[in-house]
Write an enzyme that holds these catalytic residues in place. Structure first.
Site, PDB file in Angstrom:
ATOM      1  N   ASP A 218      48.201  40.175  51.665  1.00 22.16           N
ATOM      2  CA  ASP A 218      49.543  39.909  51.126  1.00 22.16           C
ATOM      3  C   ASP A 218      50.346  41.204  51.139  1.00 22.16           C
ATOM      4  O   ASP A 218      49.812  42.276  51.396  1.00 22.16           O
ATOM      5  CB  ASP A 218      49.435  39.388  49.683  1.00 22.16           C
ATOM      6  CG  ASP A 218      48.636  40.349  48.822  1.00 22.16           C
ATOM      7  OD1 ASP A 218      47.406  40.176  48.717  1.00 22.16           O
ATOM      8  OD2 ASP A 218      49.226  41.315  48.295  1.00 22.16           O
ATOM      9  N   ASP A 220      51.822  42.481  48.435  1.00 18.61           N
ATOM     10  CA  ASP A 220      51.968  42.895  47.035  1.00 18.61           C
ATOM     11  C   ASP A 220      53.341  42.426  46.527  1.00 18.61           C
ATOM     12  O   ASP A 220      53.792  41.351  46.904  1.00 18.61           O
ATOM     13  CB  ASP A 220      51.747  44.413  46.887  1.00 18.61           C
ATOM     14  CG  ASP A 220      51.356  44.778  45.462  1.00 18.61           C
ATOM     15  OD1 ASP A 220      50.550  44.038  44.870  1.00 18.61           O
ATOM     16  OD2 ASP A 220      51.857  45.774  44.934  1.00 18.61           O
TER      17      ASP A 220
END
Ligand SMILES: CSC[C@H]1O[C@H](OP(=O)(O)O)[C@H](O)[C@@H]1O
Ligand SMILES: Nc1ncnc2[nH]cnc12
Length: 300
Positions: A218, A220
């Site tokens: 991902d 973040d």
């Protein structure tokens, strides 16, 4: 005569794998057996899985336990590393899920981390406490030889890999706020996770080579187009990459297993100049607990 420090009983390395989120086993090994290894530092996350890959001994530990039962702050990092050392492991490859702090490290990328920033604060960080104090160097916390092997193995199987990057270890379990994520980016960190510290520091104290391959899941919290991390999103990327991670492990193990001498980077001799407590002041009870971690220098 060549030194045998840091080699297994058969003169070969014993490869330890610590599997993070989404990596709870390593299929394809032979002679598999799960065994509990007791540690004087407490309970490891789970039993250790022993198996063979050709003539190499592998030891696998699911960091969060099978079924992912342990949170990052609750892991007994000391027991995990001590148990690996007791099992005869000579080098540890960690496989970890991470958030990306850089635009060019998109989900699905594997990063061969080469440095850390430790922002954790609620964990036992050293084996060497009152009665036997030691200070090891972690200026270069990752074994460069292992990094070379991971890079070569990744290239062989065509993985999207990035060599080098700083992993910031946060306490968690919540993901970062926007301001934290921006701060870590301003520090130049590449990826963020919750587990590799104090794991890497403890591996160094236990004179084990350590490297981590970080799977980006991902962006973040900082990214304007992906401004929220969710576990389902992380799991989706993880599941898409777990097979790649396991293939990488099977590919890298024989490269690591080719070593027949003590690690040239000094991982296996990290305690040579680290102990500072005067011998007559050392606590016998702590020394007994340190038999596996520091037996080489304590003469246990
Ligand atoms: C499931 S996302 C958060 C979780 O994943 C990472 O763990 P690991 O390094 O064991 O793969 C991260 O550090 C968090 O613990
Ligand atoms: N964004 C993130 N922060 C901390 N740990 C993670 N593990 C996977 N993604 C993460």
């Amino acid at each position: 005569m060549a030194s045998t420090i840091g080699l297994g009983a058969d003169g070969r390395p014993v490869i330890g794998i610590i599997g993070g989120s989404g990596v709870y086993d390593i299929p394809g090994l032979s002679d598999i057996g799960w065994r509990r290894i007791n540690s004087p530092f407490g309970d490891p996350s789970d039993e250790l899985m022993f198996g063979r890959l050709g003539d190499l001994q592998l030891v696998f530990l699911p960091r969060h336990g099978r079924g992912h039962v342990h949170a990052p702050s609750d892991l007994n990092y000391r027991a995990n590393i001590d148990a690996m050392k007791r099992a005869g492991v000579t080098e540890i490859l960690s496989v970890s899920a991470v958030g990306s702090l850089k635009e060019d490290l998109a989900p699905g990328t594997f990063v061969i981390v080469d440095d850390f920033i430790d922002r954790t604060f609620a964990r036992e960080k050293s084996f060497f406490t009152k009665g036997c104090v030691a200070h090891v160097s972690v200026g270069h916390p990752v074994c460069p030889r292992m990094g070379d092997a991971v890079e070569a193995a990744g290239a062989r199987i065509g993985l999207s890999m990035h060599r080098g990057g700083t992993y910031i270890a946060m306490e968690g379990p919540q993901f970062s706020t926007l301001a934290e994520s921006r701060l870590y980016r301003s520090w130049g960190a590449s990826v963020i996770g919750m587990t590799n510290m104090p794991e890497a520091k403890l591996a160094r104290e236990a004179e084990l080579c350590y490297a981590t391959v970080a799977m980006v899941t991902d962006f973040d919290s900082w990214h304007p187009e992906h401004d929220k991390v969710t576990v389902d999103q992380v799991i989706k990327v993880l599941l898409g990459n777990a097979d790649n991670a396991r293939t990488l492990v099977r590919e890298v193990a024989p490269l690591l297993g080719a070593r027949r001498e003590t690690c040239h980077a000094g991982c296996h001799t990290a305690l040579d100049y680290a102990l500072i407590t005067a011998p007559e002041k050392r606590d016998p009870a702590l020394l007994a607990k340190l038999d596996a971690v520091a037996g080489r220098v304590l003469g246990a």
